[in-house]
Design a protein around this motif. Structure first.
Motif, PDB file in Angstrom:
ATOM      1  N   VAL A 181     -17.054  26.446  -7.399  1.00 61.96           N
ATOM      2  CA  VAL A 181     -17.587  26.912  -8.676  1.00 61.96           C
ATOM      3  C   VAL A 181     -16.858  28.198  -9.056  1.00 61.96           C
ATOM      4  N   ALA A 182     -16.123  28.169 -10.173  1.00 63.43           N
ATOM      5  CA  ALA A 182     -15.345  29.337 -10.571  1.00 63.43           C
ATOM      6  C   ALA A 182     -15.416  29.594 -12.075  1.00 63.43           C
ATOM      7  N   THR A 183     -15.257  28.549 -12.884  1.00 66.12           N
ATOM      8  CA  THR A 183     -15.202  28.730 -14.341  1.00 66.12           C
ATOM      9  C   THR A 183     -16.596  28.725 -14.954  1.00 66.12           C
ATOM     10  N   THR A 184     -16.656  29.060 -16.231  1.00 66.29           N
ATOM     11  CA  THR A 184     -17.937  29.050 -16.947  1.00 66.29           C
ATOM     12  C   THR A 184     -18.575  27.670 -16.909  1.00 66.29           C
ATOM     13  N   ASN A 185     -17.761  26.645 -17.095  1.00 68.33           N
ATOM     14  CA  ASN A 185     -18.272  25.281 -17.038  1.00 68.33           C
ATOM     15  C   ASN A 185     -18.815  24.951 -15.650  1.00 68.33           C
ATOM     16  N   ASP A 186     -18.124  25.423 -14.604  1.00 72.23           N
ATOM     17  CA  ASP A 186     -18.594  25.211 -13.228  1.00 72.23           C
ATOM     18  C   ASP A 186     -19.955  25.864 -13.022  1.00 72.23           C
ATOM     19  N   TYR A 187     -20.087  27.084 -13.514  1.00 72.07           N
ATOM     20  CA  TYR A 187     -21.341  27.809 -13.347  1.00 72.07           C
ATOM     21  C   TYR A 187     -22.489  27.097 -14.064  1.00 72.07           C
ATOM     22  N   ASP A 188     -22.229  26.596 -15.269  1.00 72.99           N
ATOM     23  CA  ASP A 188     -23.275  25.878 -16.011  1.00 72.99           C
ATOM     24  C   ASP A 188     -23.733  24.648 -15.237  1.00 72.99           C
ATOM     25  N   LYS A 189     -22.770  23.913 -14.659  1.00 71.27           N
ATOM     26  CA  LYS A 189     -23.124  22.731 -13.867  1.00 71.27           C
ATOM     27  C   LYS A 189     -23.889  23.126 -12.606  1.00 71.27           C
ATOM     28  N   CYS A 190     -23.496  24.253 -12.012  1.00 68.55           N
ATOM     29  CA  CYS A 190     -24.187  24.750 -10.815  1.00 68.55           C
ATOM     30  C   CYS A 190     -25.640  25.069 -11.128  1.00 68.55           C
ATOM     31  N   TYR A 191     -25.873  25.772 -12.236  1.00 70.34           N
ATOM     32  CA  TYR A 191     -27.243  26.131 -12.615  1.00 70.34           C
ATOM     33  C   TYR A 191     -28.070  24.878 -12.922  1.00 70.34           C
ATOM     34  N   GLU A 192     -27.414  23.861 -13.475  1.00 75.26           N
ATOM     35  CA  GLU A 192     -28.107  22.601 -13.747  1.00 75.26           C
ATOM     36  C   GLU A 192     -28.538  21.939 -12.439  1.00 75.26           C
ATOM     37  N   ARG A 193     -27.649  21.952 -11.439  1.00 71.98           N
ATOM     38  CA  ARG A 193     -27.994  21.375 -10.133  1.00 71.98           C
ATOM     39  C   ARG A 193     -29.152  22.135  -9.492  1.00 71.98           C
ATOM     40  N   LEU A 194     -29.089  23.446  -9.569  1.00 74.22           N
ATOM     41  CA  LEU A 194     -30.156  24.252  -8.967  1.00 74.22           C
ATOM     42  C   LEU A 194     -31.483  24.048  -9.685  1.00 74.22           C
ATOM     43  N   SER A 195     -31.426  23.735 -10.976  1.00 73.40           N
ATOM     44  CA  SER A 195     -32.655  23.560 -11.756  1.00 73.40           C
ATOM     45  C   SER A 195     -33.286  22.190 -11.548  1.00 73.40           C
ATOM     46  N   ASN A 196     -32.442  21.147 -11.400  1.00 71.64           N
ATOM     47  CA  ASN A 196     -32.986  19.791 -11.510  1.00 71.64           C
ATOM     48  C   ASN A 196     -32.663  18.840 -10.360  1.00 71.64           C
ATOM     49  N   GLU A 197     -31.854  19.257  -9.400  1.00 68.61           N
ATOM     50  CA  GLU A 197     -31.450  18.319  -8.359  1.00 68.61           C
ATOM     51  C   GLU A 197     -32.038  18.702  -7.003  1.00 68.61           C
ATOM     52  N   PRO A 198     -31.974  17.772  -6.005  1.00 68.07           N
ATOM     53  CA  PRO A 198     -32.587  18.017  -4.691  1.00 68.07           C
ATOM     54  C   PRO A 198     -32.130  19.294  -4.007  1.00 68.07           C
ATOM     55  N   ILE A 199     -30.833  19.660  -4.168  1.00 67.99           N
ATOM     56  CA  ILE A 199     -30.375  20.875  -3.507  1.00 67.99           C
ATOM     57  C   ILE A 199     -31.098  22.098  -4.068  1.00 67.99           C
ATOM     58  N   GLY A 200     -31.368  22.078  -5.372  1.00 65.87           N
ATOM     59  CA  GLY A 200     -32.128  23.175  -5.986  1.00 65.87           C
ATOM     60  C   GLY A 200     -33.567  23.180  -5.529  1.00 65.87           C
ATOM     61  N   ASP A 201     -34.150  21.993  -5.382  1.00 66.80           N
ATOM     62  CA  ASP A 201     -35.536  21.907  -4.909  1.00 66.80           C
ATOM     63  C   ASP A 201     -35.668  22.488  -3.508  1.00 66.80           C
ATOM     64  N   ARG A 202     -34.693  22.170  -2.652  1.00 64.42           N
ATOM     65  CA  ARG A 202     -34.739  22.696  -1.284  1.00 64.42           C
ATOM     66  C   ARG A 202     -34.622  24.214  -1.291  1.00 64.42           C
ATOM     67  N   LEU A 203     -33.713  24.749  -2.101  1.00 61.28           N
ATOM     68  CA  LEU A 203     -33.546  26.195  -2.167  1.00 61.28           C
ATOM     69  C   LEU A 203     -34.784  26.874  -2.734  1.00 61.28           C
ATOM     70  N   LYS A 204     -35.422  26.247  -3.729  1.00 58.48           N
ATOM     71  CA  LYS A 204     -36.652  26.816  -4.282  1.00 58.48           C
ATOM     72  C   LYS A 204     -37.738  26.875  -3.220  1.00 58.48           C
ATOM     73  N   THR A 205     -37.827  25.831  -2.406  1.00 55.82           N
ATOM     74  CA  THR A 205     -38.804  25.821  -1.316  1.00 55.82           C
ATOM     75  C   THR A 205     -38.512  26.924  -0.321  1.00 55.82           C
ATOM     76  N   LEU A 206     -37.226  27.095   0.016  1.00 55.32           N
ATOM     77  CA  LEU A 206     -36.824  28.135   0.955  1.00 55.32           C
ATOM     78  C   LEU A 206     -37.202  29.517   0.452  1.00 55.32           C
TER      79      LEU A 206
END
Length: 453
Positions: A181-206
């Protein structure tokens, strides 16, 4: 809270930020229960000023201004700068990855630079109770220095409980270039994963159920603020209190009630936390690994020198087949030392109860092999057990003692002659005939691999 005294009156470059601070009780208690989560930024790794004189951000900024006459200023964000690079430079994405690799390769090529870049990681490895690390860094230093398994995408999250120590790579890994993750587009996709995907759910639980310490972030870090917002959403009043370790005194002006700043060096913070755990009996000193390396060298040299001197091995084994028991025993002792030293990055042997539990399991294994008349395996396991006991003795006495390495029927001997004299006077007939049936090819000596450790 425990008061930690910093490097008083020390003006050296490495210690200048080792400020005194109060270690919160919550952090101490959480690490004892394996519930402390470290969330690490660039300041603890390759972007530290102790590693290279300029940051990756400044290298890219200088390159674009020099090669493309852009006159960019430092008010441009990291992701915007990387986007600019990818859009202007031919094959921009590939060239950006190349520059990332070149930076890591330069650090890897010089032991002094690599040592500086991994000071923090090596300190973390000395606290085996730290099981979970989250990082925005691309490097693989937690994997190399702490033996942490990387979690990069949703598929990895499914294997979460498989790993003893894991590191969440929020911004991807250099070992998986498609994940970076480096560019603005990468960051937007990263935030989307953290918001809505299993990896984000696990981190939220942590972050919602454990004590979290952020280390290596500068004040006003846009990415850090966004990540905290995403991972804290929907928790409202139940959101955890976060701690942030930093040398940036701008954090003293922090108005975010979720974050309590601790103004000191990150490596010093981890070092101090480890000292507290040692003082309270939750860890032992890590010089056990130095002793294991020393003891392995002594035992290995003894073993090799003895076997190399036996010119008439086949003749001796004809009269004293019991000699194979000492060979098995010595291999077991050596492997006990080797495994301890190899464990340095994982840190299991630093837990006070670890050795006694393993010794007890080998005591049972020795009894089992004796009952089944597996004498060679019995003596190998006995050697491994005695090597572990030797490590326990070192922890209690701090003395560099190594057991005599010839053994038979519950006795240990310093020399081959003492061993043979005892065998003549106390030969176990059943064991003798068992060993006599084992054929050792001429010109070879037995060796016992660590298959049963």
């Amino acid at each position: 809270m425990k008061k930690v005294i910093g490097a008083v009156n020390c003006g050296c470059f490495m210690c200048q930020n080792n400020n005194s601070f109060d270690m919160p009780d919550e952090i101490i208690e959480s690490v004892k229960k394996n519930e402390l989560v470290l969330f690490c930024g660039a300041g603890i790794s390759t972007e530290s000023k102790t590693v290279l004189p300029t940051s990756f951000y400044m290298d890219i900024l200088t390159f674009l201004n020099s090669e493309y006459i852009l006159n960019l200023d430092t008010d441009i964000t990291f992701s915007e700068l990387m986007s600019k690079f990818c859009s202007i430079v031919p094959n921009g994405r590939k060239q950006l990855i190349r520059k990332i690799y070149e930076r890591f390769d330069r650090i890897q090529s010089f032991p002094e630079l690599y040592s500086s870049a991994t000071r923090f990681h090596k300190k973390v490895s000395e606290i085996p109770q730290i099981k979970t690390i989250v990082t925005t860094n691309w490097d693989d230093y937690f994997e190399k220095e702490c033996l942490a398994t990387s979690i990069v995408d949703n598929k990895d999250v499914a294997l979460w409980n498989t790993f003893d120590r894991r590191v969440f790579k929020v911004h991807g890994s250099i070992n998986n270039i498609g994940s970076i993750v480096a560019t603005t587009n990468d960051y937007d996709k990263c935030y989307e994963r953290l918001s809505n995907e299993p990896i984000g759910d696990r981190l939220k639980t942590l972050l919602g159920s454990n004590c979290v310490v952020f280390i290596g972030f500068s004040f006003g870090d846009e990415d850090l603020n966004k990540i905290i917002d995403i991972l804290s959403e929907r928790l409202d009043d139940f959101a955890n209190q976060f701690y942030l370790v930093t040398v940036d005194r701008s954090w003293e002006k922090n108005t975010d009630s979720r974050i309590i700043p601790i103004i000191t060096d990150g490596q010093f913070f981890i070092h101090s936390l480890r000292n507290i755990l040692v003082e309270e009996g939750n860890l032992v000193e890590n010089d056990i690994y130095d002793f294991a390396r020393y003891a392995n060298q002594i035992a290995s040299d003894f073993h090799k020198n003895w076997l190399n001197k036996i010119d008439d091995f086949n003749e001796k084994i004809t009269f004293y087949p019991e000699i194979m028991l000492s060979i098995a025993y010595q291999d077991g002792v050596i492997h006990a030392y080797q495994r301890c030293y190899a464990n340095r990055k994982k840190g299991d042997y630093l837990i006070p109860s670890y050795l006694s539990n393993v010794v007890a399991s080998y005591h049972n294994l020795v009894d089992q092999h004796e009952k089944n008349k597996n004498y060679l395996q019995m003596y190998y396991a006995l050697g491994y057990q005695d090597g572990l006991i030797d490590l326990e003795i070192f922890l209690k006495t701090n003395e560099y003692l190594i057991p005599p390495l010839f053994t038979y029927e519950g006795e240990n001997f310093a020399t081959e002659k003492e061993l043979f004299d005892f065998i003549i006077a106390n030969r176990n007939s059943e064991m003798y005939h068992y060993l006599k049936e084992i054929k050792v090819p001429k010109g070879t000596t037995p060796h016992f691999y660590p298959w049963y450790c």
